[in-house]
Design an enzyme around this catalytic site. Structure first.
Site, short mmCIF file in Angstrom:
data_model
loop_
_atom_site.label_atom_id
_atom_site.label_comp_id
_atom_site.label_asym_id
_atom_site.label_seq_id
_atom_site.Cartn_x
_atom_site.Cartn_y
_atom_site.Cartn_z
N HIS A 17 75.05 85.17 71.29
CA HIS A 17 75.02 86.31 70.36
C HIS A 17 73.64 86.95 70.42
O HIS A 17 72.68 86.40 69.89
CB HIS A 17 75.33 85.86 68.94
CG HIS A 17 75.39 86.99 67.96
ND1 HIS A 17 76.43 87.16 67.08
CD2 HIS A 17 74.55 88.03 67.71
CE1 HIS A 17 76.23 88.24 66.35
NE2 HIS A 17 75.08 88.78 66.72
N HIS A 19 71.25 90.82 70.55
CA HIS A 19 71.08 92.28 70.53
C HIS A 19 69.92 92.63 71.46
O HIS A 19 68.81 92.13 71.26
CB HIS A 19 70.75 92.77 69.12
CG HIS A 19 71.81 92.45 68.12
ND1 HIS A 19 72.82 93.32 67.80
CD2 HIS A 19 72.04 91.32 67.39
CE1 HIS A 19 73.62 92.76 66.90
NE2 HIS A 19 73.17 91.54 66.64
N LYS A 104 84.10 92.63 69.26
CA LYS A 104 83.33 92.30 68.07
C LYS A 104 83.87 93.02 66.85
O LYS A 104 84.04 94.24 66.88
CB LYS A 104 81.86 92.70 68.30
CG LYS A 104 80.96 92.55 67.09
CD LYS A 104 80.63 91.10 66.78
CE LYS A 104 79.90 90.96 65.45
NZ LYS A 104 78.56 90.46 65.57
N HIS A 141 81.75 89.28 62.51
CA HIS A 141 80.69 89.32 61.50
C HIS A 141 81.39 89.02 60.18
O HIS A 141 82.09 89.88 59.64
CB HIS A 141 79.98 90.68 61.46
CG HIS A 141 78.86 90.71 60.46
ND1 HIS A 141 77.54 90.75 60.84
CD2 HIS A 141 78.87 90.64 59.11
CE1 HIS A 141 76.78 90.72 59.74
NE2 HIS A 141 77.56 90.66 58.68
N HIS A 179 77.09 83.77 63.58
CA HIS A 179 75.90 83.51 62.74
C HIS A 179 76.27 83.04 61.34
O HIS A 179 75.99 83.70 60.34
CB HIS A 179 74.98 84.73 62.68
CG HIS A 179 75.65 86.08 62.49
ND1 HIS A 179 76.51 86.34 61.47
CD2 HIS A 179 75.56 87.23 63.19
CE1 HIS A 179 76.92 87.59 61.55
NE2 HIS A 179 76.36 88.14 62.59
N ASP A 256 71.33 85.69 67.58
CA ASP A 256 71.37 86.95 66.82
C ASP A 256 69.99 87.59 66.80
O ASP A 256 69.66 88.33 65.86
CB ASP A 256 71.89 86.74 65.39
CG ASP A 256 72.32 88.06 64.73
OD1 ASP A 256 72.54 89.04 65.47
OD2 ASP A 256 72.40 88.09 63.50
O1 DOR Z 1 70.35 90.95 60.82
C1 DOR Z 1 71.14 91.50 61.56
N1 DOR Z 1 70.75 92.39 62.49
N2 DOR Z 1 72.44 91.23 61.41
C2 DOR Z 1 73.38 91.90 62.07
O2 DOR Z 1 74.53 91.62 61.88
C3 DOR Z 1 73.01 93.01 62.98
C4 DOR Z 1 71.65 92.87 63.47
C5 DOR Z 1 71.11 94.11 64.15
O3 DOR Z 1 71.81 94.69 64.99
O4 DOR Z 1 69.98 94.50 63.87
ZN ZN Z 2 74.18 90.19 65.51
#
Ligand code: DOR
Ligand code: ZN
Length: 352
Positions: A17, A19, A104, A141, A179, A256
């Site tokens: 997971h 970003h 997702k 989520h 998460h 995450d």
């Molecule tokens: O804290 C987070 N940041 N939780 C999420 O679900 C998305 C993520 C983000 O993309 O910044």
């Molecule tokens: Zn995330």
């Protein structure tokens, strides 16, 4: 393995997971991730979100171009699609054929760039049916979004109102509860009846294994410890650490790691997300060592994820050494900077 070694060797881990965003920012974060992980599930919550196979293919091409420009050869992005009220069953079949790893589910309004998410899961039943049929995992989520539900209760309420009915209606759909942050989620996944099918798993972040909600308010507001789902009470952290280190294949690594610039975090309305990618493995090692379970780290970090996704395990190994690494106060992020998790502090373990 002794549980207080000075060095440990693991099959190379993956991040299930992650970003990485896009453009110049993506380059900075890929360097940190690819140093540790062989593969990562790439989250689709870009602006605009990655809702179609065509958009995911284009995103994959941009990631591959960035990797090439950085000289990174051994890293594979695993692509996901962002589910909306309008996603079609046909898109699921196209995604399967195109090698997309998962879809997702962001409940609309739950977190960063989730506005285009799903307003009511019932609207997606045709799509979920197709996903169940072709074996396409759904990454969730897991928080309800109603303003009348306390933010600290949103995950537990999601289990009762959304996840449990969903699993009843689609018993063979592969679901990853992403998460997780609560005792309720940890125990729900641990105890779920799956009739021998590999149909439910959860990822856990390093911050939820190492910190409780006091960390958001320690001596003043700490925006860099704010993520969603938000950190919970100590009893929840303890329950998460217990399942993560239990050796159950239902729990595996997903950082995450979510980059937001220093300015976007240190603001009147700061963004949610912790940037853990800089030394995520060191953070997980610290958590596992805190309960004398370093011998369980390899399953969590390197084996259970590929097994769940029916992907081959990595073959290369990496070593972690018990050697404190100090985390910089800031790191470059495109033309801005980012404050990593544990900035200015030391992490006990680092890559050899
Ligand atoms: O804290 C987070 N940041 N939780 C999420 O679900 C998305 C993520 C983000 O993309 O910044
Ligand atoms: Zn995330």
């Amino acid at each position: 393995m002794s549980n207080s070694p000075k060095q440990i060797q693991l099959i190379q881990p993956d991040d299930w997971h992650l970003h990485i965003r896009d453009g110049e920012v993506m380059k900075d974060v890929l360097v940190d991730t690819a140093r540790q992980f062989a593969r990562a599930i790439i989250m689709p919550n870009l602006k605009p979100p990655v809702t179609t196979v065509a958009l995911a293919n284009a995103y994959r091409t941009r990631i591959e171009a960035s990797l090439e420009s950085l000289g990174i050869v051994r890293f594979t992005p695993l692509m996901t699609l962002y589910l909306t009220d309008n996603t079609s069953a046909d898109e699921v079949h196209k995604a399967k054929a195109a090698g997309i790893t998962a879809f997702k589910l962001y409940p609309a309004g739950a977190t960063t760039n989730s506005d285009a998410g799903v307003s009511d899961i019932k609207r997606c039943y045709g799509v979920l049916e197709a996903m169940q049929t072709v074996g396409m995992p759904l990454l969730v989520h897991g928080e309800v979004t109603s303003a009348d539900i306390d933010i600290f209760d949103r995950e537990a309420v999601f289990i009762d109102r959304v996840l449990e009915p969903l699993r009843k209606d689609f018993p063979e759909l592969k679901i990853v509860f992403e998460h997780i942050t609560t005792k309720q989620a940890a125990h729900y996944v641990r105890d779920a009846q799956t009739n021998g099918k590999n149909s439910l798993a959860a990822t856990i972040t390093p911050q939820h294994l190492l910190m409780n909600r006091n960390a958001i308010f320690a001596g003043g507001i700490r925006p860099h410890n704010y993520c969603l789902p938000v950190l919970k009470r100590e009893e929840h952290r303890v329950a998460l650490l217990e399942v993560a280190t239990s050796g159950s294949p239902r729990f595996f690594l997903g950082t995450d790691s979510a980059p937001h610039s220093k300015g976007a975090k240190e603001a009147a309305c700061g963004c949610a997300g912790c940037y853990s990618a800089f030394n995520a493995l060191g953070l997980y090692a610290e958590a596992f060592e805190s309960v004398g379970k370093l011998d369980k780290l390899e399953g969590f970090a390197s084996l259970f994820g590929p097994d769940f996704y029916s992907l081959p395990r990595n073959t290369k190994t990496i070593s972690l050494v018990k050697q404190a690494q100090s985390i910089p106060a800031e790191l470059p992020l495109g033309d801005e900077t980012i404050v990593p998790l544990r900035a200015g502090e030391a992490i006990a373990w680092s890559l050899a």
